[in-house]
Design a protein around this motif. Sequence first.
Motif, mmCIF file in Angstrom:
data_model
loop_
_atom_site.group_PDB
_atom_site.id
_atom_site.type_symbol
_atom_site.label_atom_id
_atom_site.label_comp_id
_atom_site.label_asym_id
_atom_site.label_seq_id
_atom_site.Cartn_x
_atom_site.Cartn_y
_atom_site.Cartn_z
ATOM 1 N N GLY A 1 0.495 -1.437 0.223
ATOM 2 C CA GLY A 1 -0.373 0.011 -0.184
ATOM 3 C C GLY A 1 0.791 1.582 -0.054
ATOM 4 N N VAL A 2 0.289 1.613 -0.480
ATOM 5 C CA VAL A 2 1.183 3.318 -0.730
ATOM 6 C C VAL A 2 -0.283 4.786 -0.098
ATOM 7 N N THR A 3 0.152 5.927 0.342
ATOM 8 C CA THR A 3 -0.361 7.051 0.544
ATOM 9 C C THR A 3 0.347 8.024 0.423
ATOM 10 N N PHE A 4 -0.777 8.840 -0.564
ATOM 11 C CA PHE A 4 -0.532 10.230 -0.985
ATOM 12 C C PHE A 4 -1.020 11.328 -0.567
ATOM 13 N N GLY A 5 0.229 12.164 0.098
ATOM 14 C CA GLY A 5 -0.649 13.297 0.579
ATOM 15 C C GLY A 5 -0.887 14.124 0.051
ATOM 16 N N GLU A 6 -1.809 14.990 0.682
ATOM 17 C CA GLU A 6 -2.299 16.260 -0.330
ATOM 18 C C GLU A 6 -1.501 17.485 -1.162
ATOM 19 N N LYS A 7 0.306 17.339 -0.886
ATOM 20 C CA LYS A 7 0.983 18.266 -1.982
ATOM 21 C C LYS A 7 1.736 17.345 -2.984
ATOM 22 N N VAL A 8 1.352 16.119 -2.852
ATOM 23 C CA VAL A 8 1.966 14.881 -3.933
ATOM 24 C C VAL A 8 0.873 15.260 -5.432
ATOM 25 N N VAL A 9 2.661 15.870 -6.577
ATOM 26 C CA VAL A 9 1.850 15.990 -6.884
ATOM 27 C C VAL A 9 1.889 14.775 -8.364
#
Length: 188
Positions: free
Chosen positions: A82-90
């Motif tokens: 699994g991977v989680t993307f935060g709000e700053k990821v483009v």
Amino acid sequence: MNNILSVQPGEYVKGAVIADVSNAKAIQTKTGKTIFKATLRDGQHLVEATSFSKTFEHIDGKRVQFSGPGIRRGDDYNGKVGVTFGEKVVFKAVEGAAPAQTSPEAPEPRKSEGKAVSGPARVEGVTVGMAINKAVDALIAESQGTSSSLVNEENVWRVASDLIRVAQRLQSGELHPKTETVGEGAPF
């Protein structure tokens, strides 16, 4: 995708990740929040992606480069990474052939009391519980036939920690050197 696979669960990914996106969907939680899910594929590697702030639907079916701060390896679930993307990821769609991913930087050793410590940043609860159970079993077996009990907090902590360290070494592919005999000269 190697950037994700080369870090332990809970650690942040360095560099960009490039993958094909599929199965994008928005899911409502029981509390009414919306989370976004997608599957990322690069060759034979599959990763389940989650974002709590950005949808994947506009990039579904495209090859995408994910970059910036906030890419975090999540916990593996049912054998899937699994991977989680935060709000700053483009999220940036890329064209044509798969460009080479930036190679992950060598991680700096974590420090604990001035000593380098290898292994993941945290140990999952199931692993800790199993290690404690096995440590207590070993200490009970070791203290049988003696008048004193070896089962105390310090000994359980020491033995359980040793068991977790062995498990981490085995998970990283480090095997004990093969020996010709085991115990009293019996072949292995």
